[in-house]
Motif scaffolding. Sequence first.
Motif, PDB file in Angstrom:
ATOM      1  N   GLU A  27      12.014  -8.716  52.201  1.00 35.64           N
ATOM      2  CA  GLU A  27      13.094  -8.791  51.201  1.00 35.64           C
ATOM      3  C   GLU A  27      12.509  -8.925  49.795  1.00 35.64           C
ATOM      4  O   GLU A  27      12.952  -8.265  48.858  1.00 35.64           O
ATOM      5  CB  GLU A  27      14.009  -9.987  51.487  1.00 35.64           C
ATOM      6  CG  GLU A  27      15.048  -9.724  52.564  1.00 35.64           C
ATOM      7  CD  GLU A  27      15.881 -10.978  52.834  1.00 35.64           C
ATOM      8  OE1 GLU A  27      16.046 -11.789  51.902  1.00 35.64           O
ATOM      9  OE2 GLU A  27      16.360 -11.127  53.960  1.00 35.64           O
ATOM     10  N   GLU A  28      11.501  -9.824  49.685  1.00 35.77           N
ATOM     11  CA  GLU A  28      10.868 -10.022  48.370  1.00 35.77           C
ATOM     12  C   GLU A  28      10.178  -8.729  47.923  1.00 35.77           C
ATOM     13  O   GLU A  28      10.191  -8.387  46.745  1.00 35.77           O
ATOM     14  CB  GLU A  28       9.843 -11.170  48.421  1.00 35.77           C
ATOM     15  CG  GLU A  28      10.446 -12.541  48.675  1.00 35.77           C
ATOM     16  CD  GLU A  28      11.391 -12.995  47.573  1.00 35.77           C
ATOM     17  OE1 GLU A  28      11.020 -12.957  46.387  1.00 35.77           O
ATOM     18  OE2 GLU A  28      12.535 -13.397  47.894  1.00 35.77           O
ATOM     19  N   GLY A  29       9.588  -8.014  48.870  1.00 39.70           N
ATOM     20  CA  GLY A  29       8.934  -6.736  48.566  1.00 39.70           C
ATOM     21  C   GLY A  29       9.917  -5.710  48.053  1.00 39.70           C
ATOM     22  O   GLY A  29       9.623  -4.940  47.139  1.00 39.70           O
ATOM     23  N   GLU A  30      11.115  -5.710  48.634  1.00 42.03           N
ATOM     24  CA  GLU A  30      12.181  -4.804  48.172  1.00 42.03           C
ATOM     25  C   GLU A  30      12.625  -5.204  46.764  1.00 42.03           C
ATOM     26  O   GLU A  30      12.919  -4.372  45.926  1.00 42.03           O
ATOM     27  CB  GLU A  30      13.395  -4.881  49.120  1.00 42.03           C
ATOM     28  CG  GLU A  30      13.143  -4.377  50.527  1.00 42.03           C
ATOM     29  CD  GLU A  30      13.078  -2.857  50.593  1.00 42.03           C
ATOM     30  OE1 GLU A  30      13.925  -2.199  49.965  1.00 42.03           O
ATOM     31  OE2 GLU A  30      12.153  -2.334  51.251  1.00 42.03           O
ATOM     32  N   LYS A  31      12.687  -6.536  46.555  1.00 41.08           N
ATOM     33  CA  LYS A  31      13.177  -7.051  45.268  1.00 41.08           C
ATOM     34  C   LYS A  31      12.154  -6.817  44.149  1.00 41.08           C
ATOM     35  O   LYS A  31      12.512  -6.555  43.013  1.00 41.08           O
ATOM     36  CB  LYS A  31      13.426  -8.562  45.408  1.00 41.08           C
ATOM     37  CG  LYS A  31      14.847  -8.974  45.031  1.00 41.08           C
ATOM     38  CD  LYS A  31      14.980 -10.479  44.921  1.00 41.08           C
ATOM     39  CE  LYS A  31      15.270 -11.144  46.259  1.00 41.08           C
ATOM     40  NZ  LYS A  31      15.452 -12.600  46.104  1.00 41.08           N
ATOM     41  N   ASP A  80       2.639 -11.067  51.928  1.00 41.02           N
ATOM     42  CA  ASP A  80       3.630 -11.801  52.723  1.00 41.02           C
ATOM     43  C   ASP A  80       3.536 -13.305  52.472  1.00 41.02           C
ATOM     44  O   ASP A  80       4.547 -13.982  52.309  1.00 41.02           O
ATOM     45  CB  ASP A  80       3.431 -11.521  54.222  1.00 41.02           C
ATOM     46  CG  ASP A  80       3.899 -10.110  54.598  1.00 41.02           C
ATOM     47  OD1 ASP A  80       4.282  -9.359  53.675  1.00 41.02           O
ATOM     48  OD2 ASP A  80       3.866  -9.765  55.790  1.00 41.02           O
ATOM     49  N   GLU A  81       2.294 -13.818  52.403  1.00 40.03           N
ATOM     50  CA  GLU A  81       2.121 -15.267  52.159  1.00 40.03           C
ATOM     51  C   GLU A  81       2.600 -15.629  50.753  1.00 40.03           C
ATOM     52  O   GLU A  81       3.245 -16.654  50.547  1.00 40.03           O
ATOM     53  CB  GLU A  81       0.637 -15.647  52.326  1.00 40.03           C
ATOM     54  CG  GLU A  81       0.159 -15.604  53.757  1.00 40.03           C
ATOM     55  CD  GLU A  81      -1.368 -15.700  53.868  1.00 40.03           C
ATOM     56  OE1 GLU A  81      -1.821 -16.370  54.794  1.00 40.03           O
ATOM     57  OE2 GLU A  81      -2.088 -15.102  53.029  1.00 40.03           O
ATOM     58  N   TYR A  82       2.247 -14.769  49.784  1.00 44.39           N
ATOM     59  CA  TYR A  82       2.674 -15.019  48.397  1.00 44.39           C
ATOM     60  C   TYR A  82       4.198 -14.968  48.295  1.00 44.39           C
ATOM     61  O   TYR A  82       4.832 -15.813  47.678  1.00 44.39           O
ATOM     62  CB  TYR A  82       2.044 -13.969  47.464  1.00 44.39           C
ATOM     63  CG  TYR A  82       2.521 -14.070  46.025  1.00 44.39           C
ATOM     64  CD1 TYR A  82       1.980 -15.023  45.165  1.00 44.39           C
ATOM     65  CD2 TYR A  82       3.524 -13.226  45.534  1.00 44.39           C
ATOM     66  CE1 TYR A  82       2.422 -15.131  43.849  1.00 44.39           C
ATOM     67  CE2 TYR A  82       3.971 -13.323  44.225  1.00 44.39           C
ATOM     68  CZ  TYR A  82       3.416 -14.288  43.387  1.00 44.39           C
ATOM     69  OH  TYR A  82       3.865 -14.397  42.094  1.00 44.39           O
TER      70      TYR A  82
END
Length: 445
Positions: free
Chosen positions: A8-12, A323-325
């Motif tokens: 989700e964060e990657g998409e954002k 992913d960890e970040y």
Amino acid sequence: MPMTMAQEEGEKYPIHRCIFQGSVKTLSSLIKTHDIAEKDKQGNTPLHLAVMLGRKECVQLLLAHGAPVKVKNLAGWSPLAEAISYGDRQTISSLVRKLKQQTREQMEERRPNLVAALHQMGDFYMELKWDFQSWVPLVSRVLPSDICKIHKSGASIRMDTTLVDFNDMRWERGDISFIFNGDQKPGHSLIVLDNKAKLFQRVRHKETELEIEDEVDILMSSDIMAAQMSTKGITFSRAQTGWIFREDKREMVGTFHADFYQINGMVLESRKRREHLSEEDLQKNKAIMESLTKGSSQGFKNGEPPLRRASLNPPPESNITWDEYAVAPPGQCPLLGRNLVYKESSKSFKATVAMSPDFPLTVDMLLNVLEVITPFKHLSKLRQFVLMKLPPGFPVKIDIPILPTVTAKITFQEFAFRNDIDPELFQVPSDYFEDPMSEENHRYR
């Protein structure tokens, strides 16, 4: 299948993710359609991440597309601070150049509004009295005081001062006039007169290569500093007077009736980092700083160029994955660069401000005047203070912490709108010569 939090964060934040993954190609296509100033939940912009992870090509690409340099993450650090920690000289140098360019562009954007506001304001003469005080015994006895005289006519402002600079308990006396002619073109609008030596300097807006490289040397060899006045918890309460029958304190300040307020919750927070400095650096630090600030780098010894600081060995490659970040809670950013060597301190200040409803100038008008003369460091502190949400009226008398041990008491002791201000005040006198030491210009920026 539902997306994981990291996905989700990657998409954002696709730009942040591609910098993490070191994909310059993806970055160059995303840069055209996405906001490169966007902050992720750690407050990091793409430029922050590119610098912290040592992605040099990404840094250059972001800068070429105008990524903002003067921006802080949740931890309070700018990309430049993170670049100094990482220690790559070319990156630091690129960020310094871009920061100066962006600052110039922002000033030029604001300039037409500022000039229009000055024209609308009446012409005036004003005096600001500065008294510096310290809670350290004996220090107050040797601290300077000064009266700044300010003349304003049309879009021109002249400030006369005897306190040229005030920094780290060192100050420089002189007899200096600072002239801003808003109707002149940018390169010619700022002039500094040295009235003792009968010299003048046009304050250039463009630094020389030598000045940039000197600045990079200073940044690489000294602590990374961040100091700010925390205004979040500030409240104002009426100051009281009298032993038995307490009443609100009201006094005349010059010719102005004023109500006195206690400022509560004023805290000066200062933070420093030095993970980029070796033991040898720490010992040499003072000597390097003094030689640079005295301008010894202006002349080459035996025709040799000055010895420049080399880039540091990069910190160990971060093994943190995107992913960890991405799943780390805000304010708990995983370590992406060197182990921090960090110290913070905060000092509470008791301060007062006297607000007068009679003063003819408004706070907005004062901010326009201060915007012109803030190259003087102590005046930029005054501007920061006036930007606070003050009680009603005009702040005719203020206590402001300048350094952790020093407070300035500023009094607007005289003010008059006048229509007889001499236009010659804003010109260079005919018997003054241009200062050959133009390398010193950066002192006034």
